[in-house]
Design an enzyme around this catalytic site. Structure first.
Site, PDB file in Angstrom:
ATOM      1  N   SER A 128       0.828  -1.204   0.000  1.00  0.00           N
ATOM      2  CA  SER A 128       0.000   0.000   0.000  1.00  0.00           C
ATOM      3  C   SER A 128       0.863   1.255   0.000  1.00  0.00           C
ATOM      4  CB  SER A 128      -0.914   0.044   1.219  1.00  0.00           C
ATOM      5  OG  SER A 128      -1.629   1.270   1.204  1.00  0.00           O
ATOM      6  N   LYS A 183      -4.491  -6.694   3.231  1.00  0.00           N
ATOM      7  CA  LYS A 183      -4.451  -5.551   2.301  1.00  0.00           C
ATOM      8  C   LYS A 183      -5.870  -5.194   1.846  1.00  0.00           C
ATOM      9  CE  LYS A 183      -3.265  -2.323  -0.491  1.00  0.00           C
ATOM     10  NZ  LYS A 183      -3.309  -2.342  -1.892  1.00  0.00           N
ATOM     11  N   HIS A 186      -7.535  -3.424   4.634  1.00  0.00           N
ATOM     12  CA  HIS A 186      -6.922  -2.090   4.661  1.00  0.00           C
ATOM     13  C   HIS A 186      -7.655  -1.175   3.681  1.00  0.00           C
ATOM     14  CE1 HIS A 186      -4.356   0.865   2.651  1.00  0.00           C
ATOM     15  NE2 HIS A 186      -3.733   1.041   3.801  1.00  0.00           N
ATOM     16  N   ASN A 187      -7.863  -1.660   2.469  1.00  0.00           N
ATOM     17  CA  ASN A 187      -8.533  -0.827   1.471  1.00  0.00           C
ATOM     18  C   ASN A 187      -9.986  -0.560   1.834  1.00  0.00           C
ATOM     19  OD1 ASN A 187      -6.057  -1.251   0.239  1.00  0.00           O
ATOM     20  ND2 ASN A 187      -6.930  -1.383  -1.814  1.00  0.00           N
TER      21      ASN A 187
HETATM   22  P1  NBP Z   1      -1.186  -2.225 -13.977  1.00  0.00           P
HETATM   23  O1  NBP Z   1      -2.138  -2.830 -13.015  1.00  0.00           O
HETATM   24  O2  NBP Z   1      -1.668  -1.169 -14.882  1.00  0.00           O
HETATM   25  O3  NBP Z   1      -0.542  -3.412 -14.863  1.00  0.00           O
HETATM   26  C1  NBP Z   1       0.340  -3.140 -15.919  1.00  0.00           C
HETATM   27  C2  NBP Z   1       1.450  -4.159 -15.951  1.00  0.00           C
HETATM   28  O4  NBP Z   1       0.927  -5.490 -16.118  1.00  0.00           O
HETATM   29  C3  NBP Z   1       2.373  -3.915 -17.121  1.00  0.00           C
HETATM   30  O5  NBP Z   1       3.673  -4.205 -16.718  1.00  0.00           O
HETATM   31  C4  NBP Z   1       1.860  -4.920 -18.138  1.00  0.00           C
HETATM   32  O6  NBP Z   1       2.810  -5.267 -19.102  1.00  0.00           O
HETATM   33  C5  NBP Z   1       1.570  -6.075 -17.250  1.00  0.00           C
HETATM   34  N1  NBP Z   1       0.756  -7.123 -17.862  1.00  0.00           N
HETATM   35  C6  NBP Z   1      -0.551  -7.138 -18.221  1.00  0.00           C
HETATM   36 BR1  NBP Z   1      -1.673  -5.717 -18.069  1.00  0.00          BR
HETATM   37  N2  NBP Z   1      -0.967  -8.296 -18.735  1.00  0.00           N
HETATM   38  C7  NBP Z   1       0.122  -9.073 -18.735  1.00  0.00           C
HETATM   39  C8  NBP Z   1       0.344 -10.410 -19.149  1.00  0.00           C
HETATM   40  N3  NBP Z   1      -0.642 -11.157 -19.631  1.00  0.00           N
HETATM   41  N4  NBP Z   1       1.588 -10.894 -19.027  1.00  0.00           N
HETATM   42  C9  NBP Z   1       2.591 -10.150 -18.536  1.00  0.00           C
HETATM   43  N5  NBP Z   1       2.435  -8.884 -18.107  1.00  0.00           N
HETATM   44  C10 NBP Z   1       1.216  -8.347 -18.198  1.00  0.00           C
HETATM   45  O7  NBP Z   1       0.120  -1.701 -13.215  1.00  0.00           O
HETATM   46  P2  NBP Z   1       0.281  -0.891 -11.823  1.00  0.00           P
HETATM   47  O8  NBP Z   1      -0.702   0.225 -11.717  1.00  0.00           O
HETATM   48  O9  NBP Z   1       1.723  -0.614 -11.742  1.00  0.00           O
HETATM   49  O10 NBP Z   1      -0.117  -1.957 -10.720  1.00  0.00           O
HETATM   50  C11 NBP Z   1       0.551  -3.208 -10.603  1.00  0.00           C
HETATM   51  C12 NBP Z   1      -0.148  -4.017  -9.520  1.00  0.00           C
HETATM   52  O11 NBP Z   1      -0.023  -3.321  -8.288  1.00  0.00           O
HETATM   53  C13 NBP Z   1      -1.635  -4.196  -9.745  1.00  0.00           C
HETATM   54  O12 NBP Z   1      -2.031  -5.467  -9.297  1.00  0.00           O
HETATM   55  C14 NBP Z   1      -2.261  -3.153  -8.870  1.00  0.00           C
HETATM   56  O13 NBP Z   1      -3.576  -3.496  -8.473  1.00  0.00           O
HETATM   57  C15 NBP Z   1      -1.296  -3.129  -7.718  1.00  0.00           C
HETATM   58  N6  NBP Z   1      -1.270  -1.894  -6.954  1.00  0.00           N
HETATM   59  C16 NBP Z   1      -1.359  -0.704  -7.563  1.00  0.00           C
HETATM   60  C17 NBP Z   1      -1.310   0.474  -6.828  1.00  0.00           C
HETATM   61  C18 NBP Z   1      -1.372   1.797  -7.502  1.00  0.00           C
HETATM   62  O14 NBP Z   1      -1.423   2.806  -6.790  1.00  0.00           O
HETATM   63  N7  NBP Z   1      -1.347   1.870  -8.818  1.00  0.00           N
HETATM   64  C19 NBP Z   1      -1.173   0.404  -5.447  1.00  0.00           C
HETATM   65  C20 NBP Z   1      -1.052  -0.823  -4.837  1.00  0.00           C
HETATM   66  C21 NBP Z   1      -1.110  -1.971  -5.599  1.00  0.00           C
HETATM   67  P3  NBP Z   1       2.908  -4.428 -20.476  1.00  0.00           P
HETATM   68  O15 NBP Z   1       3.766  -3.235 -20.172  1.00  0.00           O
HETATM   69  O16 NBP Z   1       3.576  -5.380 -21.404  1.00  0.00           O
HETATM   70  O17 NBP Z   1       1.521  -4.074 -20.885  1.00  0.00           O
END
Ligand code: NBP
Length: 477
Positions: A128, A183, A186-187
C-alpha cells in the site's frame, strides 16, 4: 552479476518498487512483457543503482541469485496467472514468487497451494502507498510461508516505510492469502475513512456554511490533533486547491461520481461470507455506487426534503467541533469493524494474525497511515485477545466523551437532509452492540411463525417452536 531480487511488470508500481530496491543497494533484475518499459527504466533511472535488464523470461530467471526472489507487479487477475505460468517452469524448489499486485486472497490461496506442490514459495503480498509509497517506502503485508519470510523479510524491511518510532512497516502477516486479505481490509477501511471525511466535509459546507478553503483550514487544524493522518492532510490540500481554468474551488468542478477498483467491494463481500458486520465499510462502498447512478440521481432531484440552511458564525464553529467528535467516533467504529473482519478471516483460515502487528505496519507508508494506529496497537498490546476495539478502555472512554456531539451531528444532518450514511451506520453499530435487548428476538418469533425455524429461550436450554397455527402451545424440538 547476480541479482538479489527481480521485478517483472514495470508499470508505475513495479518500476518504482524496482528503483526502491536499487536505491537501497540491491542488485535488481528487471523485466516486462513489453521490452520498451524495461529499457526506459534503465535509461532513465539506471544511475540510481544496479539494474540488470532482462528481455526474456529465461534471461530474467538466469540473472537471479538462488534461491530466486521474483516480484510480480502486473495487473491482478488473469495477467498474474499468465506470468506465473510463464515463470514457474523456469524456477527450482526453494525459489520465491512474490505477488505484489492487488490479488484477491482466494486467488492467492489457490496459487500458493499449486506452487507449494512444485516446491515454490508463493508470497502473496499486499503493498500500500500508491506509486509514491512504492518508491519511497510502502507498507508491506506479505503472506506465504515463514521460511520465505526469513529470506525476504530483511529486504522488505529495508525498502518499507518506517513508522515514527523507526519500526519498518512490514511484518509476516500469516500463511498463504493472509497478506492479501489484510491488504483488502486495509482498502475497505480506507473507503470508510474517505467516506467519513466526505460526510464531515459536506456537513461543514451545507450545515455550517463554510467554503472549501475554510474547510481546508479546519481539516488542517484537525490534522494537528488525534485525527492526524495522511487522508486528512491530503483532504485539506484537495479542498484548498483552486481550479485554474474556472477560478472555482477544484472540488466544485469535479464530477461527483466516485469510482472504485474493487478491493472495497471484496471487503464487504467477504465480510458477508464470514458473517462480520462491516456496515461502515459497506455504506462507503454503496455511497460510491450511489454517486455513480447519474440517471437515478437526475430522476430524483425533484423529491421533497429540507434545504440545508447555514448556521451563524459562532454556531458554525461549535458545530465544526461536534463534527470532529462525530468523525473520530465513527472512525473508531469503522476500524473496530475492519479489525473484526481480520480476526474472523484469521480464525476461518487459521492464519493466527497478530492484530497489533497489523496496526503497527499501517502506521507508515500506506494510505490510512495515522497517529490513531499507534493507539490501536497499544490497545492490542495491552490485551492481545481484545474481543473488539470498543472494549478497549481508552476507545470506550473517547466514544463516551464524543457521543453527545456525535448524536447532535446526526440530528442536524437528518433535520437538514444531509446524507451521512457512514456516521449513521457507525452510531447504529455502536448502539446495537451496547443494547441490552435487540429486536432480533422478534425476528426469531417471525421466523418461527412463518417457517417453523425454532428459537432459543432466555430461561431454558434447547430449541423451541410455538404451534402458531394451532393452540399456540410450545413444543421443544
Ligand atoms: P497495472 O495494473 O496497470 O498493470 C500493468 C502491468 O501489467 C504492465 O507491466 C503490463 O505489461 C503487465 N501485464 C498485463 Br496488463 N498483462 C500481462 C500479461 N498477460 N503478461 C505479462 N504482463 C502483463 O500496473 P500498476 O498500476 O503498476 O499496478 C501493478 C499491480 O499493483 C496491480 O495489481 C495493482 O492493483 C497493484 N497496486 C497498484 C497500486 C497503484 O497505486 N497503482 C497500489 C497498490 C497496488 P505491459 O507493459 O507489457 O503491458
Amino acid at each position: 552479476t547476480s541479482a538479489q531480487i527481480g521485478v517483472t511488470g514495470l508499470a508505475v508500481m513495479g518500476r518504482n518498487l524496482a528503483r526502491n530496491f536499487a536505491r537501497n543497494g540491491y542488485t535488481v533484475a528487471v523485466h516486462n512483457r513489453t521490452v520498451s518499459r524495461t529499457k526506459s527504466l534503465v535509461e532513465e533511472f539506471g544511475h540510481e543503482g544496479d539494474f540488470v535488464a532482462a528481455e526474456t523470461a529465461e534471461e530474467f530467471v538466469a540473472a537471479l541469485e538462488r534461491p530466486r526472489r521474483l516480484v510480480v507487479m502486473v495487473k491482478a487477475g488473469r495477467p498474474t496467472d499468465a506470468v506465473i505460468e510463464e515463470f514457474a517452469p523456469l524456477l527450482e524448489p526453494g525459489d520465491m514468487i512474490i505477488d505484489g499486485g492487488n490479488a484477491h486472497f482466494a486467488d492467492t490461496r489457490r496459487r500458493e497451494r499449486e506452487l507449494r506442490e512444485r516446491g515454490i514459495h508463493f508470497v502473496g503480498t499486499g503493498i500500500s502507498g500508491g506509486e509514491e509509497g512504492a518508491l519511497h517506502g510502502p507498507s508491506i503485508m506479505p503472506g506465504g510461508s515463514k521460511e520465505s519470510y526469513e529470506s525476504l523479510g530483511p529486504m522488505l524491511e529495508k525498502i518499507s516505510a518506517k513508522a515514527a518510532d523507526g519500526a519498518p512497516c512490514v511484518t509476516h502477516v500469516g500463511p498463504d492469502g493472509a497478506g492479501h486479505f489484510v491488504k483488502m481490509v486495509h482498502n475497505g477501511i480506507e473507503y470508510a475513512d474517505m467516506q467519513l471525511i466526505g460526510e464531515a466535509y459536506q456537513l461543514l459546507r451545507d450545515v455550517a456554511g463554510y467554503t472549501p478553503a475554510q474547510i481546508a483550514d479546519i481539516f488542517r487544524t484537525w490534522n494537528t490533533g488525534r485525527l492526524d493522518s495522511y487522508l486528512i492532510e491530503i483532504t485539506a490540500e484537495v479542498l484548498s486547491h483552486v481550479d485554474e481554468a474556472s477560478g472555482k474551488p477544484f472540488v466544485d468542478v469535479v464530477v461527483d461520481q466516485a469510482e472504485q477498483k474493487g478491493t472495497g467491494r471484496w471487503t464487504v463481500q467477504i465480510a458477508l461470507d464470514l458473517g462480520v458486520p462491516v456496515s461502515g465499510i459497506a455504506e462507503a462502498v454503496f455511497a460510491r455506487s450511489l454517486s455513480g447512478h447519474a440517471a437515478l440521481r437526475d430522476a430524483s432531484r425533484g423529491l421533497s426534503g429540507p434545504k440545508p440552511s447555514a448556521l451563524g458564525e459562532s454556531e458554525a464553529a461549535a458545530f465544526a467541533d461536534r463534527v470532529e467528535q462525530a468523525l473520530y467516533a465513527s472512525k473508531i467504529v469503522s476500524y473496530t469493524q475492519g479489525f473484526h473482519e481480520i480476526a474472523a478471516g484469521s480464525e476461518e483460515y487459521d492464519w493466527d494474525i497478530d492484530l497489533g502487528a497489523v496496526s503497527a505496519i499501517w502506521r507508515g507508508g500506506c494510505i490510512i497511515r495515522a497517529a490513531f494506529l499507534d493507539r490501536i496497537r497499544a490497545a492490542y498490546d495491552a490485551q492481545p485477545g481484545l474481543p473488539s476495539l470498543l472494549s478497549d478502555e481508552t476507545f470506550a472512554r473517547e466514544i463516551a466523551e464524543a457521543q453527545d456531539d456525535w448524536r447532535e451531528v446526526l440530528v442536524a444532518a437528518t433535520r437538514q437532509g444531509v446524507p451521512t450514511p457512514g456516521f449513521a451506520a457507525a452510531l447504529a453499530y455502536y448502539d446495537a452492540l451496547r443494547a441490552p435487548r435487540l429486536p432480533a428476538a422478534l425476528t426469531q418469533g417471525q421466523r418461527d411463525f412463518f417457517g417453523a425455524h425454532t428459537y432459543r429461550r432466555v430461561d431454558r436450554d434447547g430449541s423451541f417452536h410455538t404451534l402458531w397455527g394451532g393452540d399456540r402451545s410450545e413444543v421443544s424440538e
